[in-house]
Design an enzyme around this catalytic site. Structure first.
Site, PDB file in Angstrom:
ATOM      1  N   SER A  77     -16.117  45.175  -0.292  1.00 42.75           N
ATOM      2  CA  SER A  77     -16.114  46.631  -0.421  1.00 42.75           C
ATOM      3  C   SER A  77     -16.840  47.098  -1.671  1.00 42.75           C
ATOM      4  CB  SER A  77     -14.662  47.102  -0.474  1.00 42.75           C
ATOM      5  OG  SER A  77     -14.605  48.445  -0.863  1.00 42.75           O
TER       6      SER A  77
ATOM      7  N   TYR B 118      -6.281  47.772  -4.008  1.00 41.41           N
ATOM      8  CA  TYR B 118      -7.105  47.449  -2.832  1.00 41.41           C
ATOM      9  C   TYR B 118      -8.431  46.834  -3.274  1.00 41.41           C
ATOM     10  CZ  TYR B 118     -10.790  48.319   0.539  1.00 41.41           C
ATOM     11  OH  TYR B 118     -11.898  48.178   1.337  1.00 41.41           O
TER      12      TYR B 118
ATOM     13  N   LYS C 133     -10.020  42.866  -3.015  1.00 40.90           N
ATOM     14  CA  LYS C 133     -11.313  42.468  -2.428  1.00 40.90           C
ATOM     15  C   LYS C 133     -12.124  41.656  -3.442  1.00 40.90           C
ATOM     16  CE  LYS C 133     -11.260  44.249   1.737  1.00 40.90           C
ATOM     17  NZ  LYS C 133     -11.370  43.393   2.932  1.00 40.90           N
TER      18      LYS C 133
HETATM   19  C1  UD1 Z   1     -12.170  53.456   0.211  1.00 46.28           C
HETATM   20  C2  UD1 Z   1     -12.863  52.418  -0.581  1.00 46.28           C
HETATM   21  C3  UD1 Z   1     -13.931  51.783   0.249  1.00 46.28           C
HETATM   22  C4  UD1 Z   1     -13.361  51.249   1.535  1.00 46.28           C
HETATM   23  C5  UD1 Z   1     -12.614  52.322   2.265  1.00 46.28           C
HETATM   24  C6  UD1 Z   1     -11.878  51.650   3.387  1.00 46.28           C
HETATM   25  C7  UD1 Z   1     -12.843  53.017  -2.946  1.00 46.28           C
HETATM   26  C8  UD1 Z   1     -13.462  53.841  -4.006  1.00 46.28           C
HETATM   27  N1  UD1 Z   1     -13.433  53.059  -1.745  1.00 46.28           N
HETATM   28  O1  UD1 Z   1     -13.130  54.437   0.421  1.00 46.28           O
HETATM   29  O2  UD1 Z   1     -14.483  50.722  -0.447  1.00 46.28           O
HETATM   30  O3  UD1 Z   1     -14.385  50.746   2.340  1.00 46.28           O
HETATM   31  O4  UD1 Z   1     -11.660  52.936   1.398  1.00 46.28           O
HETATM   32  O5  UD1 Z   1     -11.197  52.498   4.142  1.00 46.28           O
HETATM   33  O6  UD1 Z   1     -11.882  52.353  -3.201  1.00 46.28           O
HETATM   34  N2  UD1 Z   1     -10.903  62.424   0.719  1.00 46.28           N
HETATM   35  C9  UD1 Z   1     -10.409  63.699   0.718  1.00 46.28           C
HETATM   36  N3  UD1 Z   1      -9.344  63.984   1.524  1.00 46.28           N
HETATM   37  C10 UD1 Z   1      -8.759  63.062   2.339  1.00 46.28           C
HETATM   38  C11 UD1 Z   1      -9.289  61.747   2.347  1.00 46.28           C
HETATM   39  C12 UD1 Z   1     -10.360  61.458   1.509  1.00 46.28           C
HETATM   40  O7  UD1 Z   1     -10.895  64.567  -0.011  1.00 46.28           O
HETATM   41  O8  UD1 Z   1      -7.776  63.390   3.038  1.00 46.28           O
HETATM   42  C13 UD1 Z   1     -12.067  62.118  -0.122  1.00 46.28           C
HETATM   43  C14 UD1 Z   1     -11.803  61.011  -1.118  1.00 46.28           C
HETATM   44  O9  UD1 Z   1     -11.316  61.529  -2.337  1.00 46.28           O
HETATM   45  C15 UD1 Z   1     -13.183  60.380  -1.245  1.00 46.28           C
HETATM   46  C16 UD1 Z   1     -13.830  60.597   0.118  1.00 46.28           C
HETATM   47  O10 UD1 Z   1     -13.083  61.638   0.720  1.00 46.28           O
HETATM   48  O11 UD1 Z   1     -13.937  61.072  -2.204  1.00 46.28           O
HETATM   49  C17 UD1 Z   1     -13.768  59.379   0.996  1.00 46.28           C
HETATM   50  O12 UD1 Z   1     -12.435  58.915   1.034  1.00 46.28           O
HETATM   51  P1  UD1 Z   1     -11.978  57.763   2.032  1.00 46.28           P
HETATM   52  O13 UD1 Z   1     -12.487  58.038   3.384  1.00 46.28           O
HETATM   53  O14 UD1 Z   1     -10.508  57.566   1.863  1.00 46.28           O
HETATM   54  O15 UD1 Z   1     -12.755  56.492   1.519  1.00 46.28           O
HETATM   55  P2  UD1 Z   1     -12.869  55.913   0.038  1.00 46.28           P
HETATM   56  O16 UD1 Z   1     -11.611  56.074  -0.723  1.00 46.28           O
HETATM   57  O17 UD1 Z   1     -14.129  56.397  -0.581  1.00 46.28           O
END
Ligand code: UD1
Length: 338
Positions: free
Chosen positions: A125, A149, A153
């Site tokens: 990741s 998490y 990894k």
């Molecule tokens: C995380 C991991 C990534 C992994 C993925 C697996 C990190 C930084 N990244 O991605 O390596 O492949 O999980 O599932 O650890 N967001 C919102 N509202 C929500 C959900 C998310 O605003 O309800 C925002 C988050 O703050 C982020 C973006 O959307 O900025 C993406 O979030 P998400 O889809 O959860 O993925 P990551 O956390 O980036």
């Protein structure tokens, strides 16, 4: 016939990978404990591909169960997806993350070695880069994981590296993917997490079909152009193609190699909401709330290594990702259960 063991094969990326492998004439054996997936995904995989696979409901930490799978099939390579993957949850139950992700990986490696299987593609990741600068990240950038998490990894990569040093016949590639989204263009296979989704696109899709009220945007005060966090979203089929290429090129070099899979394009949360709203045909409601613990402002790939080594590059753009994700959701209102 080459036989590939896919751990976590019923999950989001795993199921799409199984379709691709079956379509490329591989024999596929899946091991999954269905803790965040369902066997229904595998029914769909086989329908899309028009070929059967073999599935075992087994936890990777169950060494005896795993041993049986390796004894029953002439496994050539392993693609290892199985694991827990929610950043927020990992802050709440860190020990579960180490138990499942590290325990599962160590158990898998041990059984592979016992059965003389030495080819491994590992689902790693971009979160390993953690608190990074806003520039595109190369594989040479330092690991600075910010949550259990990501740390799990990162440690798994090192465990695999140690196994490769001990067993020189081993070949492994850790693919550090950025944010895989989208779905199979058939609309028949997609991302169907159990419970309330943690990841942004499945969450937004449930808002779109009225199962959830609105998206909470985690943080509007990041040092980014619109204040929301930036990620490198990549179509799941591009990620899948990266796995097949990696597996086919495992023997190019000994030991463990690390390769990014991303597009090199950054998208903010608000840009993503806007693009998915276009695909859905109406504005998806959101409100800005506090940052989510463990999140970082920006993660963008430099995908040059995968391109230079294998000629791989992401071919699908954000519109393709949003269109395919919405097609899956709109055709499967209640996910695979519907
Ligand atoms: C995380 C991991 C990534 C992994 C993925 C697996 C990190 C930084 N990244 O991605 O390596 O492949 O999980 O599932 O650890 N967001 C919102 N509202 C929500 C959900 C998310 O605003 O309800 C925002 C988050 O703050 C982020 C973006 O959307 O900025 C993406 O979030 P998400 O889809 O959860 O993925 P990551 O956390 O980036």
């Amino acid at each position: 016939m080459t036989t590939v063991l896919v751990t976590g094969g019923a999950g989001f990326i795993g199921s799409h990978t199984c379709v691709d492998l079956l379509e490329h004439d591989y024999e596929v054996v899946v091991v999954d404990n269905y803790s965040n997936s369902s066997p229904a995904a595998l029914d769909r995989v086989q329908k899309i591909a028009g070929r059967p696979l073999i599935a075992y409901e087994t936890d990777l930490r169950d060494r005896h169960g795993l041993d049986r799978v390796f004894a029953d099939h002439p496994i050539d390579s392993v693609i290892h997806f199985a694991g827990k993957k929610a950043v927020g949850e990992s802050m709440q139950i860190p020990l579960d993350y180490y138990d499942v992700n590290l325990g599962g990986t160590a158990s898998l490696l041990r059984v592979m070695v016992e059965h003389g299987v030495h080819d491994l593609v590992f689902s790693s990741s971009c979160s390993i880069y953690g608190e990074a600068d806003a520039k595109p990240l190369t594989e040479a950038d330092p690991a600075r994981p910010t949550n259990p998490y990501a740390r799990s990894k990162w440690i798994c990569e090192q465990v695999i590296g140690d196994a490769c040093r001990r067993y020189p016949q081993m070949h492994a590639i850790a693919l550090r993917y950025f944010n895989p989204i989208g779905a199979h263009p058939s609309g028949f296979l997609g991302e169907d997490p159990l419970g309330v989704p943690n990841n942004i696109v499945p969450y937004l899709l449930q808002v779109a079909v009225g199962r959830l009220e609105q998206l909470s945007v985690f943080g509007g005060d990041y040092d980014t152009p619109d204040g929301t966090a930036i990620r490198d979203y990549i179509h799941v089929l591009d990620v899948v193609e990266g796995h097949r290429v990696a597996m086919e090129r495992l023997h190019d070099a000994p030991g463990l190699r690390v390769v990014n899979l991303g597009t090199g394009v950054g998208t903010s949360v608000l840009q993503l909401v806007a693009r998915l709203s276009e695909a859905v045909g109406r504005d998806l409601p959101f409100r800005i709330v506090d940052r989510r613990p463990g999140d970082v402002p920006a993660l963008i790939a430099d995908p040059a290594r995968a391109n230079a080594t294998w000629g791989w590059r992401a071919r699908r753009d954000l519109s393709d990702m949003c269109r395919d994700a919405w097609r899956f959701q709109s055709l499967n209102m209640a996910g695979y259960a519907g």
